[in-house]
Design a protein around this motif. Structure first.
Motif: not given
Length: 129
Positions: A24, A29, A32, A34, A53, A72, A96, A98, A116
């Motif tokens: 990203a 993010f 956010s 994902s 997130g 992540r 992908c 977000a 998203y």
């Protein structure tokens, strides 16, 4: 606005593994959620896995539970999808995505694609049987 770029797709034999990455850029993010979605030819886009997130909450589609693992690294602004024990029916373009950045999505992750707002261009995964 977040730009998402997927990588790691390819051709693999059934039973094999692949790891997809989603990098990203544009803003941090960590607020956010994902998600990874996939779309096979002639089929609708479907939810595969998601992570909140902050990384504490993960959810999976029943079809991939126990075989796929999402994670992540917010320091690297990257989300991963480790795919093990791949099957021919996993063949699809993987996307992908977000959500918006809010405190809500720090600990929550949705399944519905309508939540998203940013999407990558997709990466092809082909599993030969």
């Amino acid at each position: 606005q977040v730009q998402l770029v997927e990588s790691g797709g390819g051709l693999v034999q059934a039973g094999g593994s692949l790891r997809l990455s989603c990098a990203a850029s544009g803003r941090t993010f960590d607020n956010s959620a994902s998600g990874w979605f996939r779309q096979a030819p002639g089929k609708e886009r479907e939810f595969v896995a998601g992570v909140s997130g902050g990384g504490s909450t993960t959810i999976y589609a029943d079809s991939v539970k126990g075989r796929f693992f999402i994670s992540r690294d917010n320091a690297k602004n990257t989300v991963y999808l480790q795919m093990d024990s791949l099957k021919a029916e996993d063949t699809a373009v993987y996307y992908c995505a977000a959500t918006r950045a809010t405190v809500y999505y720090y600990s929550t992750v949705p399944r519905g694609h309508s939540e998203y707002v940013n999407w990558g261009q997709g990466t092809q995964v082909t599993v030969s049987s």
